[in-house]
Design a protein around this motif. Structure first.
Motif, PDB file in Angstrom:
ATOM      1  N   GLY A   1       0.647  -0.814  -0.339  1.00  0.00           N
ATOM      2  CA  GLY A   1       0.219  -0.064   0.156  1.00  0.00           C
ATOM      3  C   GLY A   1       1.082   1.095  -0.305  1.00  0.00           C
ATOM      4  O   GLY A   1       2.081   1.286   0.637  1.00  0.00           O
ATOM      5  N   ASP A   2      -0.085   1.926   0.023  1.00  0.00           N
ATOM      6  CA  ASP A   2       1.078   3.754  -0.372  1.00  0.00           C
ATOM      7  C   ASP A   2       1.082   4.161   1.145  1.00  0.00           C
ATOM      8  O   ASP A   2      -0.057   4.016   2.591  1.00  0.00           O
ATOM      9  CB  ASP A   2      -0.043   4.683  -0.997  1.00  0.00           C
ATOM     10  N   GLY A   3       1.465   5.379   1.145  1.00  0.00           N
ATOM     11  CA  GLY A   3       1.678   5.928   2.884  1.00  0.00           C
ATOM     12  C   GLY A   3       2.010   4.853   4.102  1.00  0.00           C
ATOM     13  O   GLY A   3       2.947   3.927   3.518  1.00  0.00           O
ATOM     14  N   ARG A   4       1.777   5.376   4.969  1.00  0.00           N
ATOM     15  CA  ARG A   4       1.400   4.532   6.151  1.00  0.00           C
ATOM     16  C   ARG A   4       0.250   4.391   7.423  1.00  0.00           C
ATOM     17  O   ARG A   4      -0.805   4.682   7.433  1.00  0.00           O
ATOM     18  CB  ARG A   4       2.920   4.954   6.848  1.00  0.00           C
ATOM     19  N   GLY A   5       0.581   3.497   8.048  1.00  0.00           N
ATOM     20  CA  GLY A   5      -0.871   2.898   8.593  1.00  0.00           C
ATOM     21  C   GLY A   5      -0.421   3.098  10.678  1.00  0.00           C
ATOM     22  O   GLY A   5       0.897   3.937  10.362  1.00  0.00           O
ATOM     23  N   ILE A   6      -1.247   2.577  11.195  1.00  0.00           N
ATOM     24  CA  ILE A   6      -1.245   2.681  12.523  1.00  0.00           C
ATOM     25  C   ILE A   6      -0.916   1.849  13.400  1.00  0.00           C
ATOM     26  O   ILE A   6      -1.891   0.084  12.946  1.00  0.00           O
ATOM     27  CB  ILE A   6      -1.830   3.886  12.804  1.00  0.00           C
ATOM     28  N   ARG A   7      -0.131   1.484  14.058  1.00  0.00           N
ATOM     29  CA  ARG A   7       0.572  -0.120  14.721  1.00  0.00           C
ATOM     30  C   ARG A   7       0.124   1.052  16.437  1.00  0.00           C
ATOM     31  O   ARG A   7       0.608   1.642  17.010  1.00  0.00           O
ATOM     32  CB  ARG A   7       1.988  -0.297  14.697  1.00  0.00           C
ATOM     33  N   LEU A   8      -1.530  -0.261  17.053  1.00  0.00           N
ATOM     34  CA  LEU A   8      -1.683   0.111  18.406  1.00  0.00           C
ATOM     35  C   LEU A   8      -1.063  -0.893  19.040  1.00  0.00           C
ATOM     36  O   LEU A   8      -1.257  -2.187  18.613  1.00  0.00           O
ATOM     37  CB  LEU A   8      -3.173   0.628  18.623  1.00  0.00           C
ATOM     38  N   GLY A   9      -1.184  -1.279  19.915  1.00  0.00           N
ATOM     39  CA  GLY A   9      -1.701  -2.447  21.689  1.00  0.00           C
ATOM     40  C   GLY A   9      -2.447  -2.337  22.649  1.00  0.00           C
ATOM     41  O   GLY A   9      -2.300  -0.691  22.668  1.00  0.00           O
ATOM     42  N   THR A  10      -2.868  -3.675  23.089  1.00  0.00           N
ATOM     43  CA  THR A  10      -3.904  -3.099  24.126  1.00  0.00           C
ATOM     44  C   THR A  10      -2.535  -3.542  26.188  1.00  0.00           C
ATOM     45  O   THR A  10      -3.538  -4.251  26.753  1.00  0.00           O
ATOM     46  CB  THR A  10      -5.079  -4.323  24.300  1.00  0.00           C
ATOM     47  N   ALA A  11      -1.280  -3.868  25.634  1.00  0.00           N
ATOM     48  CA  ALA A  11      -1.349  -4.435  26.642  1.00  0.00           C
ATOM     49  C   ALA A  11      -0.923  -3.146  27.559  1.00  0.00           C
ATOM     50  O   ALA A  11      -1.110  -3.873  28.917  1.00  0.00           O
ATOM     51  CB  ALA A  11       0.540  -4.606  26.258  1.00  0.00           C
ATOM     52  N   ALA A  12      -0.791  -2.459  27.445  1.00  0.00           N
ATOM     53  CA  ALA A  12      -0.808  -1.240  29.070  1.00  0.00           C
ATOM     54  C   ALA A  12      -1.566  -0.927  29.241  1.00  0.00           C
ATOM     55  O   ALA A  12      -2.531  -0.804  30.612  1.00  0.00           O
ATOM     56  CB  ALA A  12      -0.512  -0.312  28.372  1.00  0.00           C
ATOM     57  N   VAL A  13      -3.175  -0.727  28.293  1.00  0.00           N
ATOM     58  CA  VAL A  13      -4.101  -0.611  29.077  1.00  0.00           C
ATOM     59  C   VAL A  13      -4.958  -1.861  29.342  1.00  0.00           C
ATOM     60  O   VAL A  13      -6.187  -1.675  30.883  1.00  0.00           O
ATOM     61  CB  VAL A  13      -5.168   0.327  27.684  1.00  0.00           C
TER      62      VAL A  13
END
Length: 423
Positions: A368-380
């Motif tokens: 794909g073009d550009g960038r996505g976002i990466r997130l995680g649920t460990a801390a919350v």
């Protein structure tokens, strides 16, 4: 930043973890430095920490990190140090090693690597020579810098060949992996990534490695905490060497470790010390021992499974808000999304989310073009949030990307209900 008195600041009371003799001593001696530490504590408490590689350690881990073991020089290994006075720190390292061996079912564990990258460097040093060919996930598909980036030692010292993911499913392309392995005959194959949200097929990787006579190195920096809690398959029975971090989902101090079979133990130990590192950080090793003890409990197993359940709920809710979820979901604590459906790219989305108090990373978008976002649920999840909060967070994500008025106050309200270190 102005100098305040964090422990007694009426408007923003300090978390209990900061109301300690050590912190009070810092406040008396260096209030400016104390104010910086307190400011970071407030930042963590007032926003949502959703970087997939971050978590909150327990007060017990923090206590070990701030212990007198920080004073001790201890080059070498227990019973064979280059410095005197190591009897106590030897006990700390032996405790960390034995707990890790029991936790992961490994024949040998080295707990001295200072970071995940240090662990990978030592693994390569134990198995490879400069110029050897290595097959690893390409950086555009989620590979780490140590998997062949030209800016990293790995890309400068070794000949990396990249495998990727299927353009339709986003899953590891095992057919391509086999084809590349047979063509290039690598000395080692690396299994692991920083943003791939699915469980690796370790048995398939082992089969390919055996087919071409390669070592299999599992970079399990992200999933190792889920492995500890029984919420993810273990790479230990399949890989020649497993590299991991002790923070992230494992919820220990920032650091690394290496797990391997007995036949590679001496090579791994010599690759860590003296080849790639000097003296071990004994306060960190003691904190690792504490974290391994915590990870062996039923409470941690429940936490690991809840982390995955939260990630799946969050992925589904984000899809409902118009985000495209990479690979269609997740098996782990990681969720990757493309925000293009909301009219922005990953970098713009990250900036708007940060302004609202939601902290996360960008990630590559395969094919794909550009960038996505990466997130995680460990801390919350460590903070006690559950699936209901994940639905609420997805709504906050969409509101932040749209720059809705009042979203920052709503984020702060949610975070305030789940303090990482209650007062």
């Amino acid at each position: 930043m102005s100098v305040t008195h964090p422990v007694t600041h009426a408007a923003h009371p300090a978390p209990a973890v900061y109301d300690s003799p050590g912190f009070r001593a810092l406040l008396r001696q260096d209030p400016q430095a104390a104010d910086i530490l307190y400011g970071e504590a407030r930042r963590q408490a007032d926003s949502l920490q959703m970087i997939a590689a971050e978590n909150f350690t327990s007060p017990a881990v923090l206590a070990a990190l701030g212990s007198p073991l920080a004073n001790k020089y201890a080059e070498g290994y227990p019973g064979a140090r280059h410095h005197g006075g190591c009897e106590i720190v030897d006990a700390a390292e032996r405790l960390a090693v034995e707990r890790a061996k029991a936790l992961f079912g490994a024949e040998h564990v080295n707990v001295q690597p200072h970071s995940g990258s240090s662990a990978v460097l030592a693994a390569y040093a134990a198995l490879l020579r400069p110029g050897d060919t290595v097959l690893a996930m390409g950086l555009p598909y989620g590979g780490h810098l140590t998997h062949g980036s030209p800016a990293n030692f790995s890309g400068r010292w070794f000949d990396f060949v990249a495998y990727g993911v299927d353009a339709e499913t986003g899953l590891v392309d095992l057919h391509q992996l086999r084809t590349l392995a047979r063509h290039h005959r690598p000395k080692a194959i690396v299994c692991g990534s920083i943003s791939y949200p699915r469980h690796p097929d370790y048995a398939a990787f082992r089969e390919v490695a055996d087919d071409v006579g390669a070592y299999l190195v599992a970079d399990a920096a992200h999933p190792i905490g889920l492995v500890a809690g029984g919420a993810a398959p273990s790479p230990v029975p399949y890989a020649d060497i497993v590299c991991a971090t002790t923070h992230k989902v494992l919820r220990g101090p920032r650091g690394g470790m290496i797990l391997c079979g007995a036949e590679l133990a001496d090579r791994v130990d010599r690759a860590v010390f003296p080849f790639t590192q000097g003296g071990a950080q004994m306060h960190t090793i003691a904190a690792k021992a504490v974290a391994f003890g915590e990870a062996a409990t039923p409470a941690f197993a429940s936490y690991a499974h809840q982390t995955v359940a939260n990630a799946r709920e969050l992925a589904e809710a984000l899809a409902g808000e118009g985000f495209t979820v990479l690979t269609g979901g997740t098996d782990t604590h990681i969720v990757g999304v493309d925000p293009a459906g909301l009219g922005v790219d990953g970098r713009t989305a990250r900036g708007r989310l940060a302004a609202a108090g939601i902290v996360l990373d960008t990630c590559a978008l395969p094919y794909g073009d550009g960038r996505g976002i990466r997130l995680g649920t460990a801390a919350v999840t460590t903070q006690g949030m559950g699936r209901g909060e994940m639905t609420r967070i997805a709504g906050l994500f969409a509101a932040a990307v749209r720059e809705d008025a009042g979203v920052q106050a709503r984020v702060r309200e949610l975070a305030a209900g789940f303090p990482p270190y209650p007062s």
